[in-house]
Design an enzyme around this catalytic site. Structure first.
Site, PDB file in Angstrom:
ATOM      1  N   LYS A 107       0.844  -1.200   0.000  1.00 20.42           N
ATOM      2  CA  LYS A 107       0.000   0.000   0.000  1.00 20.42           C
ATOM      3  C   LYS A 107       0.880   1.253   0.000  1.00 20.42           C
ATOM      4  CE  LYS A 107      -2.688  -3.465   1.200  1.00 20.42           C
ATOM      5  NZ  LYS A 107      -3.656  -4.202   0.477  1.00 20.42           N
TER       6      LYS A 107
HETATM    7  C1  PLP Z   1      -4.154  -5.435   1.533  1.00 19.03           C
HETATM    8  C2  PLP Z   1      -5.575  -5.599   1.764  1.00 19.03           C
HETATM    9  C3  PLP Z   1      -6.075  -6.131   2.952  1.00 19.03           C
HETATM   10  C4  PLP Z   1      -5.194  -6.742   4.009  1.00 19.03           C
HETATM   11  O1  PLP Z   1      -4.323  -5.837   4.586  1.00 19.03           O
HETATM   12  P1  PLP Z   1      -3.218  -6.373   5.619  1.00 19.03           P
HETATM   13  O2  PLP Z   1      -2.740  -5.104   6.274  1.00 19.03           O
HETATM   14  O3  PLP Z   1      -2.163  -7.042   4.827  1.00 19.03           O
HETATM   15  O4  PLP Z   1      -3.893  -7.268   6.581  1.00 19.03           O
HETATM   16  C5  PLP Z   1      -7.442  -6.167   3.137  1.00 19.03           C
HETATM   17  N1  PLP Z   1      -8.283  -5.718   2.189  1.00 19.03           N
HETATM   18  C6  PLP Z   1      -7.837  -5.216   1.018  1.00 19.03           C
HETATM   19  C7  PLP Z   1      -8.821  -4.709   0.011  1.00 19.03           C
HETATM   20  C8  PLP Z   1      -6.469  -5.155   0.762  1.00 19.03           C
HETATM   21  O5  PLP Z   1      -6.045  -4.680  -0.416  1.00 19.03           O
END
Ligand code: PLP
Length: 376
Positions: free
Chosen positions: A174
Site C-alpha cells: 500500500k
Molecule cells: C491489503 C488488503 C487487505 C489486508 O491488509 P493487511 O494489512 O495485509 O492485513 C485487506 N483488504 C484489502 C482490500 C487489501 O487490499
C-alpha cells in the site's frame, strides 16, 4: 510496487529503539492522531494489520454465527476471511466493471434479516460509491475496507471520511507502510474506546497510560479480546510515511496519466480510471483485456515477464479460491471477467517515462503476436 522508504524512516525507528519503549505507546498514539487528522476523521485506532482491523470492526458490531455480511468476492481474501473469523457467512456481491467495487444494485438483492453488516471495499484505491450503498442498506451498518485507499477522494473529501468505521492497511503493498500494520478510523468516540480495549485483551487501561499515570493503577480485563496492537517502532515509521503521502499520490496520478496516454492506441486494453464521483490514488494500476482479444491473460503475463516487465494478475476473487470451494453465492459475472481478464502494470515512485514506454510497447507487441497466432 516498491515501498518509498528513506533515511527519515530509519532515524525514526532508531529513535524508538533507543527510547526503550518499543511496544504500543506514545508513538502509536501520535500516529493515530496524525492519520485521523490527515483524513478528517474523529479517531484512529491502530492495529497490527488491516486484516485484524476488519476483524475488530465486525467483532465490535457483534457479528457472530448465524449472521451474514455482504462483501465483494473481488478483493484480497482478507475481506471475506474477517467475516468467517466471527463465525458469520460472507455473502458475495458482484462489482461494477469500471470501478471493481460493489454497488447499490449489487448489494440490495442480497440483504436479508440476517445481514448484520456490509463491507464496501475501495478496490485498488478506486473509491466505491458508498453513499449509494448506504442509501439501500436501511440501517444495516456499512463498513469500509479502505486498505488501498489512503489519499483517494470521494465526492470532494478523502475516502473514509464519515464512515461508521473504515479499515486501513500499512502493508508495503500500500502507499503508506509500517512493514505490517493497520488502522480503524471512526467519528464515534465510544466505538473508538471499545476498539482500543478490544485490540488489547479487553484491558481497561493501556500499559503506556498506566506508566504515565505516576500512581499505581490496577488494570482490569472486561471481556475476552485480542492482541492486535501495533508497535511504537511501526508507528514512528508510519508518521514519516504519512508525510510522504500527498506527494506520492500526486506522483502516482502523474504516472497513471502517462499510462493512459500511452495505452490510448493499444486496442482492447481498458485501463482503470477515476469514477465520476472521485479520484483514485492509483495504488493499483490495472488494465482489462477486451473479450475480442483471444489471448489468455496468463500467456500475456508470461510474455511480459520475458520482456522484463513484472506485471501481475489482476485482483483476486475469493470465491474462486480453494478456501471458499462450495461456498454458495449468486452469479458473479463481472467479478469472474475482471479477475480472469485483468492484469496489474508496474507503478512505483522509481518508474521512469522510458520504463512506461517499454512496458506499454511490450504489452502491445505481446497482444499483436498472440492475436496473430505467432505465440507459443
Ligand atoms: C491489503 C488488503 C487487505 C489486508 O491488509 P493487511 O494489512 O495485509 O492485513 C485487506 N483488504 C484489502 C482490500 C487489501 O487490499
Amino acid at each position: 510496487m516498491r515501498p518509498l522508504l528513506g533515511e527519515e524512516e530509519v532515524a525514526a525507528a532508531a529513535e524508538v529503539v533507543r527510547s526503550g519503549w518499543v511496544a504500543q505507546g506514545p508513538k502509536v498514539a501520535e500516529f493515530e492522531r496524525a492519520f485521523a487528522g490527515y483524513l478528517g476523521a474523529g479517531h484512529g485506532v491502530a492495529t497490527s494489520s488491516c486484516t485484524t482491523a476488519l476483524h475488530l470492526m465486525l467483532h465490535a458490531l457483534g457479528v457472530r454465527r448465524g449472521h451474514e455480511v455482504i462483501v465483494p468476492s473481488f478483493s484480497f481474501i482478507a475481506t471475506a476471511n474477517a467475516v468467517r473469523y466471527c463465525g458469520a457467512e460472507p455473502v458475495f456481491a458482484d462489482v461494477d466493471p469500471l470501478t471493481g467495487n460493489v454497488t447499490a444494485e449489487s448489494v440490495r438483492p442480497l440483504l436479508t434479516p440476517r445481514t448484520s453488516a456490509v463491507i464496501v471495499v475501495h478496490q485498488g484505491g478506486v473509491p466505491a460509491d458508498v453513499d449509494a450503498v448506504r442509501a439501500v442498506c436501511d440501517g444495516v451498518p456499512v463498513l469500509e475496507d479502505a486498505a488501498c485507499a489512503a489519499g483517494s477522494t470521494y465526492r470532494g473529501r478523502r475516502v473514509g471520511v464519515g464512515a461508521l468505521m473504515a479499515a486501513w492497511s500499512f502493508h508495503p503493498r500500500k502507499l503508506v507502510t509500517t512493514g505490517e500494520g493497520g488502522m480503524i478510523t471512526t467519528d464515534d468516540e465510544e466505538l473508538a474506546a471499545r476498539l482500543r480495549r478490544l485490540r488489547s485483551h479487553g484491558v481497561t487501561v493501556s500499559a503506556a497510560d498506566r506508566h504515565a499515570a505516576g500512581t499505581s493503577i490496577i488494570e482490569e480485563y472486561t471481556e475476552t479480546a485480542f492482541n492486535y496492537r501495533m508497535t511504537d517502532i511501526q508507528a514512528a515509521i508510519g508518521i514519516v510515511q504519512l508525510g510522504r503521502l500527498p506527494g506520492l499520490v500526486r506522483q502516482r496520478r502523474g504516472l497513471a496519466a502517462r499510462y493512459h496516454e500511452l495505452l490510448a492506441d493499444v486496442p482492447g486494453v481498458e485501463p482503470v480510471r477515476d469514477p465520476s464521483y472521485g479520484t483514485t490514488n492509483y495504488q493499483t494500476f490495472w488494465v482489462t483485456l477486451a473479450d475480442d482479444i483471444a489471448l489468455h491473460r496468463n500467456d500475456l503475463l508470461a510474455r511480459l515477464s520475458v520482456a522484463g516487465v513484472s506485471a501481475r494478475r489482476g485482483i483476486m476473487a475469493a470465491h474462486r479460491e480453494e478456501a471458499y470451494a462450495g461456498h454458495p453465492h449468486v452469479p458473479l459475472p463481472v467479478t469472474e471477467r475482471l479477475t480472469r481478464r485483468s492484469l496489474i502494470l508496474p507503478l512505483h515512485h522509481e518508474l521512469t517515462s522510458a520504463d512506461q514506454k517499454h512496458i506499454v510497447g511490450a504489452l502491445r507487441q505481446a497482444i499483436a503476436a498472440e492475436t496473430l497466432g505467432l505465440a507459443r
